[in-house]
Scaffold this motif. Structure first.
Motif, PDB file in Angstrom:
ATOM      1  N   ARG A  37      24.077  -4.019 -55.812  1.00  0.00           N
ATOM      2  CA  ARG A  37      23.096  -2.936 -56.432  1.00  0.00           C
ATOM      3  C   ARG A  37      21.741  -4.118 -57.013  1.00  0.00           C
ATOM      4  O   ARG A  37      22.146  -4.978 -57.525  1.00  0.00           O
ATOM      5  CB  ARG A  37      23.660  -2.387 -57.989  1.00  0.00           C
ATOM      6  N   ASP A  40      16.670  -3.392 -59.993  1.00  0.00           N
ATOM      7  CA  ASP A  40      15.964  -2.192 -60.434  1.00  0.00           C
ATOM      8  C   ASP A  40      16.906  -1.113 -60.625  1.00  0.00           C
ATOM      9  O   ASP A  40      16.658  -0.117 -61.297  1.00  0.00           O
ATOM     10  CB  ASP A  40      14.998  -1.662 -59.352  1.00  0.00           C
ATOM     11  N   ASP A  42      18.126   0.958 -58.572  1.00  0.00           N
ATOM     12  CA  ASP A  42      18.215   2.026 -57.646  1.00  0.00           C
ATOM     13  C   ASP A  42      18.527   1.833 -56.287  1.00  0.00           C
ATOM     14  O   ASP A  42      18.902   2.480 -55.353  1.00  0.00           O
ATOM     15  CB  ASP A  42      16.587   2.575 -57.591  1.00  0.00           C
ATOM     16  N   ARG A  43      18.274   0.457 -55.780  1.00  0.00           N
ATOM     17  CA  ARG A  43      18.397   0.231 -54.343  1.00  0.00           C
ATOM     18  C   ARG A  43      19.809  -0.682 -54.142  1.00  0.00           C
ATOM     19  O   ARG A  43      20.163  -1.334 -55.261  1.00  0.00           O
ATOM     20  CB  ARG A  43      17.351  -0.835 -53.774  1.00  0.00           C
ATOM     21  N   GLU A 275      27.098   3.332 -58.271  1.00  0.00           N
ATOM     22  CA  GLU A 275      25.748   2.969 -58.764  1.00  0.00           C
ATOM     23  C   GLU A 275      25.314   4.026 -60.067  1.00  0.00           C
ATOM     24  O   GLU A 275      24.365   3.664 -60.924  1.00  0.00           O
ATOM     25  CB  GLU A 275      24.660   3.147 -57.807  1.00  0.00           C
TER      26      GLU A 275
END
Length: 303
Positions: A37, A40, A42-43, A275
């Motif tokens: 991960r 940030d 998110d990605r 995530e």
């Protein structure tokens, strides 16, 4: 996605490791591959590290070389980092992917003929494009082939070059699949396109039979002649990659068997769940102060 082991890194560069891509029961890849991960939150990326029993400097050179390439079908390299006290690493954008050995395991055995035929066309097309640019992959093996919904991607770029310099024997070195290693490369020869073609023959044999060095009669009819030619010990007798596309299947995704699609979907859901940040516990509401009750009017008796 496989759980991290006790000796796996918790972080790779600025990224948090979520799990391993490869299973110990499958063919060992020429590098360590993790789903991570981004900082940030998110990605998600597929991160790769050199094996602990290989030369990290040579691996880093190949990772940087892969970053500069633009060959459709090669796993792209978007970021290269590490060095010094930190192991080198590189990343690619994450998409659900299964190494070819994992796909066979999910399917319960060799892949169906139409799938192998489409895989052969896709891989030959990728190698033909690379060879036309003067690039030899030099790392093709069953574990290097990642199956995705959009087609196969080739990882482990330059694994043969990273294993040992030209002139040194590479047979039996860690991370190199002996069944997919061309004889001239095993003896220390410089990796060239004919070595990729040899490895392609081994990969297709593996997809169709479950092992890289089959008997000719084990192969399906449509593979017997091309695989036998690819696995010739004499590089000059092997076909060129573009010659394997005389009657190519239409370009497009490889039609994956349903169990493989299920495994890809499961991996994607596991990554998504990993995530999701843990939701913080809601604080208890403070007790409200007791408000004084209005006085109750006295009952009148004079009416």
């Amino acid at each position: 996605m496989r759980a991290l082991r006790h000796d796996d890194p918790a972080h790779i560069g600025p990224h948090v490791a979520l799990g391993r891509l490869d299973d110990e029961a499958e063919h060992t890849a020429a590098e360590r591959r993790f789903i991570v991960r981004g900082a940030d939150g998110d990605r998600t990326f597929l991160a790769r590290l050199p094996r602990p029993d290989t030369d990290p400097t040579r691996w880093a050179i190949e990772a940087e070389g892969a970053r500069r390439l633009s060959v459709p079908g090669f796993l792209p390299v978007g970021e290269v980092g590490g060095g010094g006290a930190e192991l080198p690493w590189c990343t690619a954008p994450y998409v659900p992917a299964l190494p070819l050995p994992a796909a066979l395991r999910a399917h319960g055995g060799p892949l169906p003929g139409p799938v192998v035929r489409a895989l052969a066309a896709a891989l030959a097309r990728t190698l033909a494009t690379a060879h036309a640019q003067g690039v030899a992959h030099a790392g093709l093996s069953p574990a290097a082939v990642l199956l995705t919904a959009d087609g196969p991607r080739l990882s482990c770029f330059g694994a043969v070059r990273a294993a040992a310099p030209d002139g040194e024997h590479r047979s039996g070195l860690p991370g190199l699949d002996s069944g997919a290693l061309a004889p001239e490369q095993a003896a220390g020869g410089r990796p060239r396109p004919p070595g990729d073609v040899y490895a392609l023959g081994a990969v297709l044999a593996y997809a169709a039979t479950g092992h890289t060095v089959p008997e000719r009669d084990e192969l399906p009819d449509f593979l017997r002649d091309p695989v036998t030619a690819c696995l010739s010990r004499d590089p000059a007798r092997r076909p060129q990659a573009h010659q394997l596309l005389t009657h190519p299947d239409p370009a497009g995704p490889v039609p994956l068997p349903a169990p493989v699609v299920v495994a890809l979907t499961r991996q994607a859901s596991e990554v998504l769940a990993a995530e999701l940040p843990a939701l913080p516990a809601f604080p208890a509401f403070p007790e409200l102060p007791a408000f004084p009750q209005p006085p109750v009017p006295a009952h009148r008796t004079d009416r």
